[in-house]
Scaffold this motif. Structure first.
Motif, PDB file in Angstrom:
ATOM      1  N   ILE A 257      -9.050  -2.190   3.007  1.00 37.96           N
ATOM      2  CA  ILE A 257      -9.197  -1.463   1.750  1.00 37.96           C
ATOM      3  C   ILE A 257     -10.506  -1.810   1.061  1.00 37.96           C
ATOM      4  N   THR A 258     -10.809  -3.107   0.964  1.00 37.77           N
ATOM      5  CA  THR A 258     -12.023  -3.506   0.255  1.00 37.77           C
ATOM      6  C   THR A 258     -13.289  -3.091   1.009  1.00 37.77           C
ATOM      7  N   ASN A 259     -13.276  -3.166   2.333  1.00 39.03           N
ATOM      8  CA  ASN A 259     -14.444  -2.728   3.092  1.00 39.03           C
ATOM      9  C   ASN A 259     -14.615  -1.213   3.023  1.00 39.03           C
ATOM     10  N   ALA A 260     -13.517  -0.477   2.920  1.00 38.19           N
ATOM     11  CA  ALA A 260     -13.621   0.965   2.720  1.00 38.19           C
ATOM     12  C   ALA A 260     -14.300   1.264   1.385  1.00 38.19           C
ATOM     13  N   LEU A 261     -13.916   0.523   0.346  1.00 39.05           N
ATOM     14  CA  LEU A 261     -14.541   0.705  -0.964  1.00 39.05           C
ATOM     15  C   LEU A 261     -16.019   0.329  -0.923  1.00 39.05           C
ATOM     16  N   VAL A 265     -16.271   4.685   0.143  1.00 37.00           N
ATOM     17  CA  VAL A 265     -15.113   5.584   0.102  1.00 37.00           C
ATOM     18  C   VAL A 265     -14.655   5.733  -1.343  1.00 37.00           C
ATOM     19  N   PRO A 266     -14.511   6.956  -1.859  1.00 35.76           N
ATOM     20  CA  PRO A 266     -14.045   7.143  -3.235  1.00 35.76           C
ATOM     21  C   PRO A 266     -12.700   6.483  -3.464  1.00 35.76           C
ATOM     22  N   LEU A 267     -12.478   6.062  -4.685  1.00 34.42           N
ATOM     23  CA  LEU A 267     -11.257   5.331  -5.006  1.00 34.42           C
ATOM     24  C   LEU A 267     -10.011   6.130  -4.640  1.00 34.42           C
ATOM     25  N   ARG A 268     -10.019   7.433  -4.882  1.00 33.40           N
ATOM     26  CA  ARG A 268      -8.861   8.263  -4.561  1.00 33.40           C
ATOM     27  C   ARG A 268      -8.595   8.258  -3.050  1.00 33.40           C
ATOM     28  N   ASP A 269      -9.641   8.346  -2.233  1.00 35.30           N
ATOM     29  CA  ASP A 269      -9.463   8.329  -0.785  1.00 35.30           C
ATOM     30  C   ASP A 269      -9.027   6.953  -0.296  1.00 35.30           C
ATOM     31  N   ALA A 270      -9.504   5.891  -0.963  1.00 31.31           N
ATOM     32  CA  ALA A 270      -9.058   4.539  -0.616  1.00 31.31           C
ATOM     33  C   ALA A 270      -7.581   4.363  -0.960  1.00 31.31           C
ATOM     34  N   ALA A 274      -4.673   3.284   1.630  1.00 29.38           N
ATOM     35  CA  ALA A 274      -3.766   2.167   1.358  1.00 29.38           C
ATOM     36  C   ALA A 274      -2.325   2.620   1.169  1.00 29.38           C
ATOM     37  N   ARG A 275      -2.127   3.918   0.908  1.00 27.19           N
ATOM     38  CA  ARG A 275      -0.812   4.473   0.613  1.00 27.19           C
ATOM     39  C   ARG A 275      -0.193   3.802  -0.599  1.00 27.19           C
ATOM     40  N   HIS A 276      -1.039   3.631  -1.634  1.00 26.01           N
ATOM     41  CA  HIS A 276      -0.566   3.102  -2.906  1.00 26.01           C
ATOM     42  C   HIS A 276      -0.055   4.257  -3.768  1.00 26.01           C
ATOM     43  N   ALA A 277       1.135   4.111  -4.322  1.00 30.37           N
ATOM     44  CA  ALA A 277       1.677   5.153  -5.186  1.00 30.37           C
ATOM     45  C   ALA A 277       0.916   5.231  -6.501  1.00 30.37           C
ATOM     46  N   ASP A 278       0.422   4.093  -6.961  1.00 30.33           N
ATOM     47  CA  ASP A 278      -0.270   4.017  -8.247  1.00 30.33           C
ATOM     48  C   ASP A 278      -1.738   3.691  -8.001  1.00 30.33           C
ATOM     49  N   PRO A 279      -2.668   4.522  -8.500  1.00 26.92           N
ATOM     50  CA  PRO A 279      -4.092   4.226  -8.282  1.00 26.92           C
ATOM     51  C   PRO A 279      -4.540   2.906  -8.886  1.00 26.92           C
ATOM     52  N   ARG A 280      -3.782   2.409  -9.875  1.00 20.81           N
ATOM     53  CA  ARG A 280      -4.156   1.126 -10.476  1.00 20.81           C
ATOM     54  C   ARG A 280      -4.031  -0.019  -9.473  1.00 20.81           C
ATOM     55  N   THR A 281      -3.141   0.133  -8.498  1.00 20.86           N
ATOM     56  CA  THR A 281      -3.021  -0.888  -7.457  1.00 20.86           C
ATOM     57  C   THR A 281      -4.290  -0.946  -6.625  1.00 20.86           C
ATOM     58  N   THR A 282      -4.829   0.226  -6.279  1.00 19.47           N
ATOM     59  CA  THR A 282      -6.081   0.269  -5.517  1.00 19.47           C
ATOM     60  C   THR A 282      -7.235  -0.248  -6.359  1.00 19.47           C
ATOM     61  N   HIS A 284      -7.056  -2.552  -8.429  1.00 13.55           N
ATOM     62  CA  HIS A 284      -6.942  -4.008  -8.367  1.00 13.55           C
ATOM     63  C   HIS A 284      -7.715  -4.552  -7.171  1.00 13.55           C
ATOM     64  N   TYR A 285      -7.620  -3.883  -6.036  1.00 16.46           N
ATOM     65  CA  TYR A 285      -8.391  -4.290  -4.857  1.00 16.46           C
ATOM     66  C   TYR A 285      -9.883  -4.140  -5.137  1.00 16.46           C
ATOM     67  N   ASP A 286     -10.244  -3.091  -5.853  1.00 20.63           N
ATOM     68  CA  ASP A 286     -11.647  -2.839  -6.160  1.00 20.63           C
ATOM     69  C   ASP A 286     -12.206  -3.968  -7.014  1.00 20.63           C
ATOM     70  N   ARG A 287     -11.451  -4.377  -8.042  1.00 22.99           N
ATOM     71  CA  ARG A 287     -11.918  -5.458  -8.904  1.00 22.99           C
ATOM     72  C   ARG A 287     -11.933  -6.793  -8.185  1.00 22.99           C
ATOM     73  N   ALA A 288     -11.066  -6.942  -7.183  1.00 21.92           N
ATOM     74  CA  ALA A 288     -10.882  -8.235  -6.527  1.00 21.92           C
ATOM     75  C   ALA A 288     -11.854  -8.471  -5.381  1.00 21.92           C
ATOM     76  N   ARG A 289     -12.804  -7.552  -5.178  1.00 21.84           N
ATOM     77  CA  ARG A 289     -13.686  -7.718  -4.029  1.00 21.84           C
ATOM     78  C   ARG A 289     -14.587  -8.942  -4.146  1.00 21.84           C
ATOM     79  N   GLY A 290     -14.896  -9.333  -5.364  1.00 21.54           N
ATOM     80  CA  GLY A 290     -15.759 -10.489  -5.528  1.00 21.54           C
ATOM     81  C   GLY A 290     -17.170 -10.228  -5.035  1.00 21.54           C
ATOM     82  N   ASN A 291     -17.649  -8.999  -5.199  1.00 21.39           N
ATOM     83  CA  ASN A 291     -18.987  -8.643  -4.746  1.00 21.39           C
ATOM     84  C   ASN A 291     -20.008  -9.110  -5.785  1.00 21.39           C
ATOM     85  N   LEU A 292     -20.509 -10.311  -5.611  1.00 23.49           N
ATOM     86  CA  LEU A 292     -21.420 -10.891  -6.601  1.00 23.49           C
ATOM     87  C   LEU A 292     -22.785 -10.224  -6.600  1.00 23.49           C
TER      88      LEU A 292
END
Length: 307
Positions: A257-261, A265-270, A274-282, A284-292
């Motif tokens: 998921i994080t490498n797709a982002l 890959v647009p958040l909606r497609d990610a 991921a097959r997340h029912a709630d986009p806020r879950t995805t 969360h992965y976006d914020r958690a990438r730790g891309n400094l």
């Protein structure tokens, strides 16, 4: 159908000899099946056992204070805050539906305070792009089963139980020119996802001459794998790939998921990947990438300090 006694023991459904608490447990658990049913039954069993220890009926006369004390007991037993919240899923649902059904006059758990979980940062250690590439390459050198598992987890972002359940018949269809994989995901939700050429190649190598049955087998016995096998196989692949930290099956899903982002890959497609029912879950992965490298502090420093 079965219920949980005050001692945590599961008994057959016997309405004439069951207490109101046991009947309410049956009513609640009847909504679920499979792993969720087993999990919630165990969670209710712990609540019933705690009530027995403290001389309480698990349903009748329970006050919010009792629920608060149980939550504190879970924490004192060493459970992390997130685990405490998870353990309360069944208990809260149990009281909610007992109230809806008119078995109790009020829901004592609705306002019980749960530990606050800060979800903006993920503790899951995923893999960056180069680590994921190395992981996939090394996996194929172990066995064809390891290779197929690595690609299903690290490219198609399957969960451990989903990957273990894949059958050869599940990816024989072609839709709109794409070879697709049919699966039943979390919450018994069916899903269809395309298989890219590299993924299909390793799946076909894993299949060999077989035309039906479970895809991924245990390398030594030839028996179908389960979730525990998935975990052990991922551990072996991570060690062979010399990943210098703990890697779990979810780490591979996280990496997909994080490498797709990171690949744009647009958040909606990610979210669809991921097959997340709630986009806020995805998110969360976006914020958690730790891309400094792209942290806002770099842009602010350049703007203010001219460096």
């Amino acid at each position: 159908m079965s219920t949980t006694t005050s001692s945590g023991t599961v008994l057959p459904f016997q309405p004439s000899s069951m207490s109101r608490a046991q009947l309410a447990a049956v009513s609640f658990l009847a909504r679920y099946s499979g792993a969720t049913h087993a999990l919630y039954r165990a969670q209710l069993g712990r609540w019933f056992s705690w009530c027995q220890t403290n001389g309480l009926d698990p349903l009748v006369g329970v006050q919010r204070a009792h629920v608060e004390l149980y939550i504190r007991n879970l924490g004192d037993a060493g459970l992390m805050d997130s685990s405490v919240n998870t353990m309360m899923h069944a208990v809260r649902g149990y009281f909610r539906f007992a109230h809806i059904d008119g078995t109790i006059p009020a829901d004592p758990a609705v306002y019980a305070r749960l530990p606050k979980i800060h979800r903006d940062e993920s503790r899951t250690q995923g893999l960056d792009r180069l680590e994921l590439i190395r992981f996939l390459q090394v996996a194929q050198t172990i066995t064809v089963y390891h290779g197929a598992l690595a690609y299903l987890l690290g490219i198609n972002a399957l969960r451990a139980s989903e990957a273990a359940a894949v059958r050869i018949e599940d990816y024989t269809d072609v839709l709109r020119g794409h070879r697709v994989l049919h699966l039943v995901g979390k919450g018994n939700k069916p899903a269809t996802m395309p298989l890219t050429v590299p993924v299909l190649r390793v799946l076909e190598a894993c299949r060999g001459e077989r035309t039906t049955g479970p895809l991924i087998l245990r390398p030594l016995s030839g028996k179908p794998i389960d979730r525990r096998d998935v975990y052990r196989m991922v551990q072996r692949m991570a060690k062979s790939a010399r990943i210098p930290r703990h890697i779990s099956p979810h780490s591979l899903r996280h990496a997909a998921i994080t490498n797709a982002l990171d690949a744009g890959v647009p958040l909606r497609d990610a979210q669809i990947l991921a097959r997340h029912a709630d986009p806020r879950t995805t998110e969360h992965y976006d914020r958690a990438r730790g891309n400094l490298d792209r942290h806002g502090v770099h842009f602010l420093t350049a703007y203010v300090a001219g460096v």
